[in-house]
Design an enzyme around this catalytic site. Structure first.
Site, PDB file in Angstrom:
ATOM      1  N   ASP A 173      45.382 -28.083  27.276  1.00  0.00           N
ATOM      2  CA  ASP A 173      45.440 -28.771  25.947  1.00  0.00           C
ATOM      3  C   ASP A 173      45.191 -29.961  25.825  1.00  0.00           C
ATOM      4  O   ASP A 173      45.010 -30.458  24.530  1.00  0.00           O
ATOM      5  CB  ASP A 173      46.029 -28.149  25.171  1.00  0.00           C
ATOM      6  CG  ASP A 173      47.854 -28.053  25.488  1.00  0.00           C
ATOM      7  OD1 ASP A 173      47.923 -28.003  25.974  1.00  0.00           O
ATOM      8  OD2 ASP A 173      48.061 -28.745  24.233  1.00  0.00           O
TER       9      ASP A 173
ATOM     10  N   ASP B 168      45.041 -19.014  37.393  1.00  0.00           N
ATOM     11  CA  ASP B 168      45.389 -17.563  37.214  1.00  0.00           C
ATOM     12  C   ASP B 168      44.501 -16.739  35.932  1.00  0.00           C
ATOM     13  O   ASP B 168      45.044 -14.780  35.899  1.00  0.00           O
ATOM     14  CB  ASP B 168      46.982 -16.995  37.161  1.00  0.00           C
ATOM     15  CG  ASP B 168      47.428 -17.741  37.938  1.00  0.00           C
ATOM     16  OD1 ASP B 168      46.818 -17.921  39.027  1.00  0.00           O
ATOM     17  OD2 ASP B 168      48.589 -18.208  37.999  1.00  0.00           O
TER      18      ASP B 168
ATOM     19  N   ASP C 233      60.157 -27.883  34.818  1.00  0.00           N
ATOM     20  CA  ASP C 233      59.732 -29.221  34.747  1.00  0.00           C
ATOM     21  C   ASP C 233      61.527 -29.524  34.270  1.00  0.00           C
ATOM     22  O   ASP C 233      61.340 -30.519  34.685  1.00  0.00           O
ATOM     23  CB  ASP C 233      59.222 -29.499  33.787  1.00  0.00           C
ATOM     24  CG  ASP C 233      59.796 -28.429  32.706  1.00  0.00           C
ATOM     25  OD1 ASP C 233      60.591 -27.946  31.980  1.00  0.00           O
ATOM     26  OD2 ASP C 233      58.402 -28.521  31.357  1.00  0.00           O
TER      27      ASP C 233
ATOM     28  N   ASP D 200      48.540 -29.802  30.920  1.00  0.00           N
ATOM     29  CA  ASP D 200      48.349 -28.453  30.659  1.00  0.00           C
ATOM     30  C   ASP D 200      46.670 -28.710  30.049  1.00  0.00           C
ATOM     31  O   ASP D 200      46.443 -29.788  29.983  1.00  0.00           O
ATOM     32  CB  ASP D 200      49.008 -27.598  29.470  1.00  0.00           C
ATOM     33  CG  ASP D 200      51.167 -27.968  29.894  1.00  0.00           C
ATOM     34  OD1 ASP D 200      50.803 -27.601  31.434  1.00  0.00           O
ATOM     35  OD2 ASP D 200      51.959 -27.994  29.214  1.00  0.00           O
TER      36      ASP D 200
END
Length: 688
Positions: free
Chosen positions: A154, A94, A251, A152
C-alpha cells in the site's frame, strides 16, 4: 452487607493503585521523551555523499492477495531514480488470486522500458513475509546487490525517495558507514482524512514517528525498523543470521538482533512514503491484534538475550522493556473497566492521591499528543483537532480486552501465522504537513497501444542501446518510462494511476478495475471468537454504571445504599461512558463482521450447490476430461488448499511474447469460492 462493602472497598483500593501504577510508569517514559524532545529534535542525521559508482539495490515488495494496490506500488517503485544497471525490483508474490497476473503484467511493462522488474514465486509459502524476504535474498537477488529497500503493497514512494535516503549510508567523503544496518523513513498517509478512525490512527502513528522514533534513535537507544519504507544493508542481515519467521513482528526482531550485534540505524523524519491506513474498525482490529501479539512473541523470545547481553547497558535494557511491554496498559485498562464502576455501590471516601496520579498521567498523555498535533498540523489546526486525543482514549478503551488477550497469547503462543490487513485503495488528500510527492502515472503511460486482447505484446519495445549496456543516466528523465511519470501529491496520484490503469482502451486496465472492485469489498471471517461478546458484556456493564452514576448525580440514586459522592459519581460517569462507546464501537463491528461473514458463506455455498446441481442435470455437459483437456497446472505456490489460481512462473528471458492477462489454468475471479474468507461477488480472499 458490611462485610460485602468492606470487600468492595478493599478491591477498589488495591485495583486503583495497581492500575494507576502501570499507567504512570509508561507515561513517565513518555514524559522523558517530551523532556528530551526540544534538545534532540534539531539534531537531524547528516546525509553523506553517494559514491560515483552507485551501490546495487534490490527493491523488495512482499505481497499476498493485494490486487487493489499492487500495480500502484510496482509503478511507484520502478519509477524511482537510480542507475538502471544498478537497480532491480522484486515483487515477492505469495498470492493465490489475480494479484499475480496483475504483477506479471506490470513487471513486463517495466522490463520493456529498461527497468529490471521480476515477480518472485516461492515453491512453498513458508514464513509469510519474513520467509519471502529471506527466500529472495538467498535465491533471487543479484549477487552484487548491497541494499534492500522494502515497501508494503500500500506504499507509494516518490521518484526521489531512493536518491534521498541512500546517502545516509555514507559519510561526506562517500565512504560506506558499515556499522549502519538500516535507514528508516517516516510514513505518510494517503487516506488520513477519510473518516474518524483514519484521523485517529494518523495521530497515533504520528506520535510514534514524530516523537518516539526520534527519541530512541537520537539518544542511542534500541529502536525498530517499521517493516516498510526503509532500506536494509545486506551484510547486516547476513551477519545476524537473516530474517526469522517465528514471530509476526519480524522487523522488530531483526532490529533487536542487529542492535545487540553492534549495528546502528538512522531514522530520517523528513523522508516520507505515503501509505494507506485501515479504513474500518474490523481492519484496524486485525492490524493491531497482529502487532500486539507480535510484541508479546518478541518479548518472550528476546527478553533473555536483551536483559543479559553484555553488548548493551542498563539504559538499553530498560528501553527494551518500555518498547515491548506497553501492552500491559491494555490489561490494566481491562481491570480498570471491571472494578471502577463498583465505586457506585458503596459509600467510600474519595481518594485524592488516586485522583492526583490519574490527572498527572492524563496530563502527560494529553501533552504527548498535543505536541504531535502541533508537529503534524501547526498550532491553530492542532488546537482545532484536540478531539482526536479524546478519540484515541475511547478507541484504546474499546480495544483493550482484545489487545490484552493478544499480548498474553503472543507471550505463550508459538503461532506465527501472519494475518494481512486488507487494503482498500482508499484515498483522501493528505493534510499539508503530511503530503509528499509520489509517483503518478500519466495517461499515456498505459494507453499507448495496449488495446489488443493480449495487450502487452502490442507495447513498444525498449529503446535500443548502442553500447550494449543498461541505461544509467543520473537526470530526472533516466528512462523513457520515467519521462512519462509526473510527481503529484496524495489523492491526485491515486486518481491519475486509477484512471490510467482502468482506461477504456486498456484490457489490463479492465482486469485491474474488475479486481480492484472486488478487492475493495469488505472482507469478513467466519471464525467465531468469544472476545467481541466479552467486549459487549463489558460495554453493558460500563453503560449500566454510567446510567447509575447519572441518576446519582441527579439526586435520584437507583438504590439507597449507592454512593452519593459527587466526585466519585462524576468520575464513574465520564469513564464508563467513554468505555461503553469504545467497547460498543469495537465489539459491534466485530460481531457484525462475523454475522455478515456467515451469511456470505451460506449464500456462496448455496450458489455453489445450485450450480453443481444444474451442471449435473445438464446432459450436454461432459464431465469427463481426456488427458489433453487437463490444463497445465504449475505446482501450487501456497500452503493454502483454497488456491484456485496457479503459479505464474517468472519469465525466462526478456523477449516480449504474446501472453494473456490470466494464466490459462486460472479460475476467473467471479467463480472463485472459499469457505474461510470471502469478499463480495464470490472473490476469494485468503488472508493467512
Amino acid at each position: 452487607m458490611t462485610v460485602a462493602e468492606d470487600v468492595i472497598r478493599l478491591t477498589i483500593i488495591i485495583a486503583q493503585y495497581l492500575t494507576c501504577s502501570v499507567f504512570l510508569l509508561f507515561l513517565i517514559h513518555k514524559l522523558l521523551m517530551l523532556t528530551y524532545y526540544p534538545f534532540i529534535t534539531r539534531r537531524d542525521p547528516v546525509a553523506g555523499k553517494l559514491p560515483d559508482e552507485r551501490p546495487f539495490v534490490t527493491v523488495q515488495l512482499p505481497c499476498f492477495n493485494e490486487a487493489a494496490v499492487i500495480r500502484r506500488v510496482i509503478d511507484a517503485s520502478c519509477s524511482m531514480k537510480w542507475p538502471r544497471d544498478r537497480f532491480e525490483v522484486h515483487v515477492l508474490d505469495d498470492s493465490n488470486d489475480v494479484t499475480t497476473a496483475i504483477s506479471e503484467e506490470a513487471a513486463l511493462y517495466w522490463r520493456n522500458r529498461g527497468t529490471e522488474c521480476r515477480v518472485i514465486r516461492r515453491p512453498v509459502r513458508t514464513g509469510y513475509k519474513a520467509g519471502a524476504l529471506q527466500y529472495d535474498i538467498d535465491n533471487e537477488v543479484h549477487p552484487d546487490s548491497q541494499f534492500f529497500p522494502v515497501f508494503d503493497a500500500d506504499f507509494c514512494p516518490a521518484p526521489e525517495w531512493l536518491e534521498t535516503i541512500m546517502p545516509y549510508f555514507f559519510d561526506e567523503a562517500g565512504n560506506d558507514l558499515e556499522n549502519l544496518s538500516m535507514v528508516q523513513g517516516r510514513w505518510a498517509y494517503l487516506n488520513a482524512d477519510l473518516n474518524i478512525i483514519t484521523r485517529i490512527q494518523e495521530l497515533i502513528l504520528s506520535g510514534h514517528f514524530f516523537i518516539e522514533q526520534i527519541f530512541r534513535s537520537r539518544t542511542g537507544r534500541p529502536w525498530n525498523f517499521n517493516g516498510t519504507a526503509g532500506v536494509w544493508r545486506r551484510a547486516a542481515i547476513a551477519a545476524v543470521g537473516g530474517w526469522e519467521h517465528d514471530t509476526i513482528v519480524e522487523d522488530s526482531d531483526l532490529s533487536i538482533k542487529c542492535f545487540d550485534a553492534g549495528f546502528r540505524g538512522v531514522y530520517v523524519r523528513d523522508i516520507t512514503a505515503p501509505s494507506e491506513l485501515p479504513t474500518a474498525i474490523s481492519d484496524y482490529r486485525s492490524q493491531q491484534t497482529r502487532w500486539i501479539k507480535g510484541f508479546g512473541q518478541l518479548f518472550a523470545k528476546r527478553a533473555g538475550m536483551a536483559l543479559t547481553s553484555r553488548n548493551t547497558n542498563l539504559v538499553h535494557k530498560a528501553e527494551f522493556l518500555f518498547h515491548t511491554l506497553p501492552s500491559l496498559c491494555y490489561a490494566a485498562t481491562v481491570l480498570f473497566q471491571l472494578y471502577f464502576p463498583l465505586a457506585i455501590f458503596v459509600n467510600t471516601n474519595f481518594s485524592w492521591p488516586w485522583l492526583g496520579v490519574n490527572l498527572g498521567a492524563l496530563a502527560i498523555f494529553w501533552a504527548f499528543y498535543t505536541l504531535t498535533l502541533y508537529r503534524m498540523l501547526g498550532f491553530w489546526k492542532g488546537l482545532a483537532n484536540q478531539w482526536r486525543i479524546a478519540g484515541i482514549m475511547v478507541l484504546c478503551w474499546g480495544l483493550s480486552p482484545l489487545l490484552a488477550y493478544a499480548f498474553v497469547e503472543g507471550m505463550f503462543s508459538h503461532d506465527a501465522t501472519f494475518t494481512r490487513t486488507p487494503k482498500r485503495a482508499a484515498t483522501v488528500s493528505a493534510t499539508d504537513s503530511m503530503s509528499t510527492n509520489v509517483t503518478g502515472t500519466s495517461q499515456s503511460a498505459y494507453n499507448e497501444s495496449d488495446t489488443s486482447e493480449v495487450g502487452v505484446a502490442a507495447r513498444p519495445a525498449p529503446t535500443p542501446r548502442t553500447d550494449g549496456s543498461q541505461p544509467s543516466p543520473q537526470t530526472s528523465e533516466h528512462s523513457s518510462a520515467v519521462g512519462e511519470m509526473a510527481s503529484v501529491s496524495g489523492a491526485t496520484t491515486l486518481t491519475a494511476m486509477t484512471s490510467s490503469l482502468t482506461s477504456e482502451g486498456d484490457s489490463s486496465g479492465s482486469l485491474t478495475k474488475k479486481v480492484q472492485s472486488s478487492a475493495k469489498s469488505s472482507y469478513f471471517t467466519t471464525k467465531i471468537t468469544f472476545l467481541p461478546f466479552f467486549e459487549f458484556a463489558v460495554a453493558m456493564w460500563s453503560l449500566f454504571a454510567a446510567v447509575a452514576a447519572v441518576f446519582g448525580l441527579a439526586g435520584a440514586p437507583i438504590h439507597e445504599n449507592f454512593n452519593r459522592g459527587v466526585l466519585w459519581l462524576t468520575a464513574v460517569a465520564i469513564f464508563s461512558t467513554g468505555c461503553a462507546v469504545g467497547l460498543l464501537w469495537s465489539s459491534l463491528g466485530a460481531i457484525g463482521g462475523m454475522i455478515q461473514g456467515l451469511y456470505m458463506d451460506f449464500t456462496a455455498n448455496r450458489e455453489t450447490s445450485a450450480t453443481a446441481s444444474a451442471e449435473a442435470s445438464d446432459p450436454s455437459t461432459d464431465m469427463d476430461m481426456s488427458p489433453t483437456d487437463v490444463p497445465n497446472v504449475a505446482p501450487d505456490q501456497s500452503t493454502s488448499s483454497l488456491s484456485l489460481f496457479t503459479a505464474i512462473p517468472a519469465p525466462v528471458d526478456e523477449e516480449v511474447a504474446p501472453v494473456s492477462r490470466l494464466p490459462a489454468s486460472a479460475a476467473p475471479p467471479d467463480v472463485a469460492m472459499a469457505t474461510s474468507l470471502r469478499g463480495r461477488g464470490g472473490m476469494t480472499v485468503v488472508e493467512v
